[in-house]
Design a protein around this motif. Structure first.
Motif, PDB file in Angstrom:
ATOM      1  N   VAL A   1       2.613   5.949  -2.611  1.00  0.00           N
ATOM      2  CA  VAL A   1       1.344   5.335  -2.223  1.00  0.00           C
ATOM      3  C   VAL A   1       0.722   4.641  -3.431  1.00  0.00           C
ATOM      4  CG1 VAL A   1      -0.945   5.732  -1.255  1.00  0.00           C
ATOM      5  CG2 VAL A   1       0.983   7.154  -0.508  1.00  0.00           C
ATOM      6  N   ALA A   2       0.302   3.409  -3.274  1.00  0.00           N
ATOM      7  CA  ALA A   2      -0.388   2.673  -4.336  1.00  0.00           C
ATOM      8  C   ALA A   2      -1.880   2.976  -4.233  1.00  0.00           C
ATOM      9  CB  ALA A   2      -0.126   1.179  -4.217  1.00  0.00           C
ATOM     10  N   MET A   3      -2.291   4.072  -4.838  1.00  0.00           N
ATOM     11  CA  MET A   3      -3.665   4.546  -4.669  1.00  0.00           C
ATOM     12  C   MET A   3      -4.653   3.794  -5.557  1.00  0.00           C
ATOM     13  SD  MET A   3      -3.852   6.874  -2.331  1.00  0.00           S
ATOM     14  CE  MET A   3      -5.369   7.742  -2.713  1.00  0.00           C
TER      15      MET A   3
ATOM     16  N   MET B   1       0.817  -1.210   0.000  1.00  0.00           N
ATOM     17  CA  MET B   1       0.000   0.000   0.000  1.00  0.00           C
ATOM     18  C   MET B   1       0.853   1.264   0.000  1.00  0.00           C
ATOM     19  SD  MET B   1      -2.799  -1.160   2.872  1.00  0.00           S
ATOM     20  CE  MET B   1      -3.468   0.489   3.003  1.00  0.00           C
ATOM     21  N   THR B   2       1.801   1.358   0.929  1.00  0.00           N
ATOM     22  CA  THR B   2       2.568   2.587   1.130  1.00  0.00           C
ATOM     23  C   THR B   2       4.013   2.271   1.460  1.00  0.00           C
ATOM     24  OG1 THR B   2       0.598   3.694   2.012  1.00  0.00           O
ATOM     25  CG2 THR B   2       2.713   4.744   2.446  1.00  0.00           C
ATOM     26  N   LEU B   3       4.902   3.074   0.903  1.00  0.00           N
ATOM     27  CA  LEU B   3       6.320   2.981   1.216  1.00  0.00           C
ATOM     28  C   LEU B   3       6.793   4.367   1.618  1.00  0.00           C
ATOM     29  CD1 LEU B   3       8.836   1.048   1.053  1.00  0.00           C
ATOM     30  CD2 LEU B   3       9.236   2.028  -1.208  1.00  0.00           C
ATOM     31  N   GLU B   4       7.406   4.481   2.793  1.00  0.00           N
ATOM     32  CA  GLU B   4       7.953   5.763   3.234  1.00  0.00           C
ATOM     33  C   GLU B   4       9.348   5.539   3.789  1.00  0.00           C
ATOM     34  OE1 GLU B   4       7.120   9.635   6.083  1.00  0.00           O
ATOM     35  OE2 GLU B   4       6.003   7.790   6.427  1.00  0.00           O
ATOM     36  N   VAL B   5      10.307   6.358   3.305  1.00  0.00           N
ATOM     37  CA  VAL B   5      11.700   6.195   3.713  1.00  0.00           C
ATOM     38  C   VAL B   5      12.298   7.570   4.004  1.00  0.00           C
ATOM     39  CG1 VAL B   5      13.875   5.040   3.218  1.00  0.00           C
ATOM     40  CG2 VAL B   5      11.797   4.304   2.034  1.00  0.00           C
TER      41      VAL B   5
END
Length: 282
Positions: free
Chosen positions: A127-129, A51-55
């Motif tokens: 984000v995979a919206m 769903m979401t990747l944050e780095v």
């Protein structure tokens, strides 16, 4: 005894195949001092729909003077308002790179700028919206950053660090909303990337046929290549420019390079070929 052995082997096989490989990692590499077209890739692997990747990232100089420079990568909207950022993401309009201008309390020093002075902080978020990103158990490149580096040999690194109080470490949310990062279930690991700036060496400049000399045969090589479809001139991989034939460091191979070689070899004892290390051209 055979049954026990088979049971143990089966258990080991089950354990091996069931173990998920989750990671976020930067590559480590060498670049040439003064290089204008350096890159670093961020890759990731996940076992179920993402769903979401944050780095959150800090770019930190490890040796004085060794750092990135010039116009730093930015992508503030995800709507083609970007520089030096190449996304490999399913929904590019939902992928951003946020720079820190005034870091949040508890992260970096207040007032620190994203300005090419160590350290630089920014946040990568995707984000995979429209649809969840399909599993990538073997990993794939998610992002490539393009930048220039200083003339000073040494190392600098891309590490994870607090961006703001709400983004203190990396996060990988899979569907249904489960954080696989250190604040969640913990499967996902992070590997920082180290950029090593090595001295610029371009000893073969003008030696287009790699015979160890800059002589009339190099002119013949260029003429054959440009006008008669002959073999391409050799390229010294230590040179930060586009090859040995670019004798005037303008980023192209054309008749101007032939003229420069003729002037250097036959007509002007004070003539010199350009020094790509000093020029710092891409």
């Amino acid at each position: 005894m055979r049954r026990i052995t088979c049971f143990i082997l089966g258990l080991l096989m089950f354990t091996t195949t069931a173990a998920a490989d989750w990671y976020i990692q930067f590559e480590s590499k060498e670049v040439t001092a003064g290089q204008q077209n350096a890159t670093i890739e961020l890759s990731a692997a996940w076992e179920v729909k993402l769903m979401t990747l944050e780095v959150p990232i800090v770019v930190r100089s490890l040796d004085p003077g060794a750092f990135w420079t010039g116009t730093l990568p930015y992508d503030s909207t995800g709507l083609n308002d970007d520089f030096g950022v190449t996304w490999n993401w399913a929904d590019p309009d939902w992928a951003d790179l946020f720079q820190t201008v005034f870091p949040g309390e508890g992260c970096a020093t207040p007032g620190e700028l994203y300005d090419g002075n160590s350290p630089d902080n920014f946040d990568i978020a995707a984000v995979a919206m429209l649809s969840r990103a399909k599993p990538q158990p073997d990993g794939r490149t998610v992002l490539t950053l393009h930048f220039a580096v200083t003339e000073t040999p040494g190392q600098f690194e891309f590490d994870t660090a607090c961006f703001q109080p709400a983004s203190t470490t990396y996060r990988m949310f899979t569907d249904p909303s489960i954080d696989r990062g250190p604040l969640g279930t913990g499967e996902c690991s992070f590997t920082k990337g180290v950029i090593t700036i090595v001295p610029c060496e371009c000893s073969m400049r003008g030696d287009t046929d790699a015979n160890g000399l800059v002589d009339p045969s190099d002119i013949v090589t260029l003429v054959n290549y440009l006008f008669y479809g002959g073999p391409a001139p050799v390229t010294d991989l230590d040179c930060p420019t586009y090859g040995q034939a670019d004798t005037n460091c303008d980023g192209r191979t054309n008749v101007a390079d032939i003229a420069a070689l003729i002037r250097y070899i036959f007509r002007d004892i004070t003539a010199t070929l350009c020094n790509p290390c000093a020029e710092g051209t891409p």
